[in-house]
Design a protein around this motif. Structure first.
Motif, short mmCIF file in Angstrom:
data_model
loop_
_atom_site.label_atom_id
_atom_site.label_comp_id
_atom_site.label_asym_id
_atom_site.label_seq_id
_atom_site.Cartn_x
_atom_site.Cartn_y
_atom_site.Cartn_z
N GLU A 7 12.00 36.70 88.63
CA GLU A 7 12.31 35.58 89.45
C GLU A 7 12.59 33.93 88.68
OE1 GLU A 7 12.02 33.05 93.73
OE2 GLU A 7 10.49 35.27 93.36
N ARG A 8 11.80 34.38 87.75
CA ARG A 8 11.83 33.21 86.48
C ARG A 8 13.12 32.81 85.53
NH1 ARG A 8 10.49 33.72 81.63
NH2 ARG A 8 9.74 35.66 81.79
N TYR A 10 15.75 34.04 86.61
CA TYR A 10 17.29 34.06 87.42
C TYR A 10 17.24 32.64 87.83
CZ TYR A 10 19.39 33.75 92.15
OH TYR A 10 20.46 33.29 93.13
N ARG A 11 15.68 31.97 87.96
CA ARG A 11 15.52 30.27 87.73
C ARG A 11 16.27 29.85 87.45
NH1 ARG A 11 15.93 29.92 93.31
NH2 ARG A 11 14.16 31.12 95.05
N GLU A 12 16.02 29.88 85.73
CA GLU A 12 16.74 29.58 84.20
C GLU A 12 17.98 29.31 84.53
OE1 GLU A 12 13.79 31.39 81.33
OE2 GLU A 12 12.62 30.07 82.30
N ARG A 15 20.26 29.07 88.91
CA ARG A 15 19.54 28.28 90.12
C ARG A 15 18.42 27.66 89.69
NH1 ARG A 15 22.03 29.05 95.34
NH2 ARG A 15 22.82 31.52 95.61
N LYS A 16 18.25 26.51 89.81
CA LYS A 16 17.07 25.45 88.65
C LYS A 16 15.45 25.53 90.08
CE LYS A 16 19.12 24.25 85.17
NZ LYS A 16 18.55 25.44 83.95
N SER A 17 15.97 25.90 90.90
CA SER A 17 15.46 25.48 91.92
C SER A 17 15.60 26.33 93.63
CB SER A 17 14.41 24.15 92.41
OG SER A 17 15.80 24.04 93.59
N ALA A 18 14.74 26.60 93.91
CA ALA A 18 15.36 27.66 95.58
C ALA A 18 15.63 26.55 96.70
CB ALA A 18 13.84 27.66 96.08
N TRP A 85 18.38 37.76 94.70
CA TRP A 85 19.12 36.62 94.77
C TRP A 85 20.08 36.38 95.56
CZ3 TRP A 85 23.75 38.71 92.99
CH2 TRP A 85 24.18 39.82 92.40
#
Length: 747
Positions: A7-8, A10-12, A15-18, A85
């Motif tokens: 998830e880390r 993936y966010r990077e 998506r930068k944030s949820a 995701w």
């Protein structure tokens, strides 16, 4: 990699944030997302206007970021954590998958209560059956329910399957058979979810029933991940219901099913809703609406009479309002109409009879001509074709004819500038068809399809990939036209030859082998009857080629090829025939057959005093195949590379990729697996992009063999299943069985 680490990353990357609802945040992340969705390197590069090497670099960067060494491992990782995701995406976008026809989004008049009732039933029942007679508005009501569900985000996926001649997948029209089979239903569901590979991953050696069981398990596993609404429309026959009931049994409880048909099978097993005629008030509202659309006025008494006369049957109302709104009609015309059909005479047929009679009148003859033309098309009819067939001197005249038909509700608009008949209208026209007129119009239709669609694909370049999208879109109509030419033998013999010469490349590379076999069977017989040896030799050669594609070791393929050779006539493909016979010997995989193949290739070379670059490249490719069979790897590689360079110099894409495939075989044999894998993936993207069905299946097979040699079990499972499924889909049973027998190390 743990769930938190994934998830880390993936966010990077994505998506930068949820709270960030943007699907992607950079070109780099777009490359990864598109690749995960199954896009090829070429397609990604064109879409984002970057080079293929940049696409490769970004994907390798993603592998590094997600701490995996291979692209296949990256895909496995995203599959493992799909719920992270994919669920987030579904939460943002509502209905993630649907194939609803865009042209059927109108809200039906007088069906609000029916729609609300069906929505409530769907919330509480797994299967709801909507029964209605023809002309009652069943399809319009069903699609209104589906669009309400989509707008209210009730489901993650909505799949609409109709027993008609086409469907819409991912906003793209595709032809489908009118008679629905289990495989056809499974395929359309998987395609809507963009998971067509599940069709190919379910082939087993345990027999047909085991394959169906595996397909059903795949479907259930897929549906468990999504709230899904399955819609089956026009399933009116015993055969269609037989396929349907085998698909819808034991589906996950979260899946909802709505079936629409004119009759109900096994009524005791389903919640059945009868779609009634409109009540008096709703019928009058529909009449008012249609009168307003046509800028026509009737008295309240006349509106009451029409509502009572039709008993609220929507299509009958449409027909009558169309008739009474024709300029020049008066009160006496309406009175005569309403007094001429004592119930229970077939109301729809009576209305149609009056509408057709009106069209046949001198003033509206143009409309009847268009209606007759549309009836020739098994698929929707394109505007351009109808103008040409009707020989309209001006577009304005044609448009007036279309307006008349729309006013009379005899046709439906499908997509942009395409028209269809209502099933009730088509059935009526079939009963009153006039063979002489029909044959004349079919001849005009044949000329239009030949001049407009087929001639760009003439035989001069049939061995190269081409952009066949125009043929794909019109294939149902076009195949019907070619069938008619062959049925009309001997009157259209030359037209049959002309169509074949233009379609032989498309039918070969795009896997239309059943049509190809049938047409060649007819052409061989017709040429023999006409004592046309060049055409007979041509047809025998191509039939041999078709059978070879399906089974490389077929003795029938060899017999056909030798029969063509023994006719001893000069025809355009005689060089290719000799090369093909050589290839048939190569497929025998015996030392003496490889030697014999080389002799045939020498004969092929001697056939031409001025060998073209394409034929020279083809010759070198075949020579390389023979040398590879004799285990002369260095010589084979040299020949493949010479042919590859020659193909590139003349920009012949197919020949270049096929020779690249030969180089890949050499690399695998020499143990240069990483280099072979890079070339294989590059070839695969090109083959898929150009829809070369057989070569794509072969490429999957090489990737499976490569994965086995690299001891990559996940890669082996993926490519092995894809290859087997692709070969089975093309009916290449010999190749499929070879792979089925192949096992991974330690299995």
């Amino acid at each position: 990699m743990s769930e938190e680490d994934f998830e880390r990353c993936y966010r990077e990357l994505i998506r930068k944030s949820a709270n960030n609802t943007q699907a992607v945040t950079s070109t780099r992340s777009q490359v990864v997302v598109y690749w995960l969705q199954g896009w090829t390197y070429v397609t990604i590069a064109k879409s984002l206007q970057i080079s293929r090497s940049t696409v490769s670099k970004y994907l390798q960067d993603a592998c590094t970021q997600f701490e995996v060494s291979k692209l296949q491992d990256l895909r496995v990782l995203f599959d493992r954590y799909e719920y992270i995701w994919n669920a987030e995406d579904r939460e943002q976008v509502g209905t993630a998958f649907d194939n609803l026809p865009i042209s059927h989004c109108q809200q039906p008049i007088g069906r609000e209560k029916d729609i609300d009732r069906l929505l409530k039933l769907i919330d509480n029942r797994n299967i709801v059956w909507l029964k209605a007679i023809g002309g009652c508005g069943k399809t319009t009501t069903i699609l209104a329910v589906a669009n309400r569900c989509k707008n209210e985000h009730k489901f993650d996926a909505i799949v609409y399957i109709s027993a008609q001649t086409e469907a819409i997948i991912n906003n793209r029209r595709i032809p489908v058979p009118a008679q629905r089979t289990r495989l056809d239903i499974y395929r359309q569901i998987f395609n809507t979810f963009d998971r067509s590979e599940l069709m190919y991953a379910s082939i087993s050696s345990m027999g047909e029933q085991s394959n169906y069981d595996h397909l059903h398990d795949c479907l259930c596993q897929l549906l468990q991940q999504y709230r899904t609404f399955l819609i089956f429309d026009n399933f009116d026959t015993d055969e269609n219901y037989s396929a349907l009931k085998q698909v819808i049994h034991r589906l996950p409880t979260s899946t909802r099913i709505l079936v629409g048909s004119r009759q109900v099978f096994d009524e005791q097993n389903y919640r059945v809703e009868q779609l009634q005629f409109l009540d008096l008030l709703d019928a009058k509202i529909l009449i008012w609406q249609r009168l307003r659309d046509r800028r026509c006025k009737l008295t309240d008494e006349q509106i009451d009479e029409i509502a009572k006369y039709t008993r609220g049957l929507p299509l009958a109302i449409e027909f009558i309002i169309g008739l009474v709104s024709i300029p020049g009609r008066d009160l006496s015309d309406l009175n005569r109409f309403l007094s001429g059909n004592p119930y229970p005479q077939d109301l729809l047929n009576y209305c149609l009879e009056k509408a057709i009679a009106q069209l046949k009148s001198k003033s509206l003859d143009r409309g009847y001509k268009i209606l007759q033309s549309i009836a020739l098309f098994p698929d929707s009819a394109p505007r351009e074709a109808l103008i040409s067939i009707g020989d309209f001197q001006s577009v304005a005249t044609f448009d007036r004819g279309i307006k008349e038909l729309l006013n009379l509700s005899l046709i439906m608009v499908f997509d942009l500038d395409r028209y269809q008949l209502h099933p009730v209208v088509r059935a009526y026209l079939n009963n009153i068809s006039q063979p002489a007129t029909s044959n004349h119009l079919r001849h005009l239709l044949m000329r239009w399809y030949y001049d407009r669609f087929v001639t760009p694909f003439d035989e001069s370049n049939w061995q190269e990939w081409q952009d066949y999208r125009s043929l794909e879109i019109e294939w149902i109509n076009l195949a019907e036209v070619v069938d008619w030419c062959f049925y009309s033998f001997p009157h259209l013999y030359q037209e049959c030859i002309d169509f074949w010469n233009c379609l032989k490349g498309f039918t070969l590379f795009c896997g239309r082998w059943e049509e190809r076999k049938q047409w060649l069977e007819w052409l061989i017989s017709a040429a023999e009857t006409n004592r046309d040896k060049p055409t007979q030799a041509l047809a025998l050669y191509h039939q041999s080629f078709t059978i070879t594609c399906m089974n490389e070791t077929s003795s029938k393929a060899r017999d056909l090829a030798l029969a063509a050779w023994e006719l001893d006539v000069d025809f355009n493909d005689r060089f290719n025939l000799a090369a093909h016979i050589a290839t048939l010997h190569i497929y025998q995989k015996k030392h003496e057959s490889f030697v014999l193949a080389k002799r045939w290739l020498e004969d092929a070379y001697n056939l031409s005093t001025n060998l073209s670059a394409v034929n020279l490249g083809h010759l070198k490719y075949c020579q390389a195949q023979a040398e590879f069979g004799l285990n002369h790897l260095d010589l084979a590689e040299t020949l493949y590379r010479e042919a590859f360079s020659l193909a590139q110099s003349i920009q012949h894409r197919r020949l270049a990729v096929y020779n690249q495939g030969g180089i890949i075989k050499i690399l695998i044999a020499k143990g240069k697996l990483d280099e072979a894998e890079i070339l294989l993936l590059d070839s695969l993207s090109c083959l898929i992009e150009n829809k070369d069905a057989r070569a794509t299946a072969v490429c999957y097979g090489y990737l499976a063999i490569l994965s086995k040699k690299k001891e990559d079990y996940d890669g082996w499972v993926k490519w092995h299943q894809l290859a087997i499924g692709s070969f089975q889909k093309l009916n290449m049973q010999h190749k499929a069985s070879e792979l089925i027998k192949m096992q991974f190390i330690g299995e």
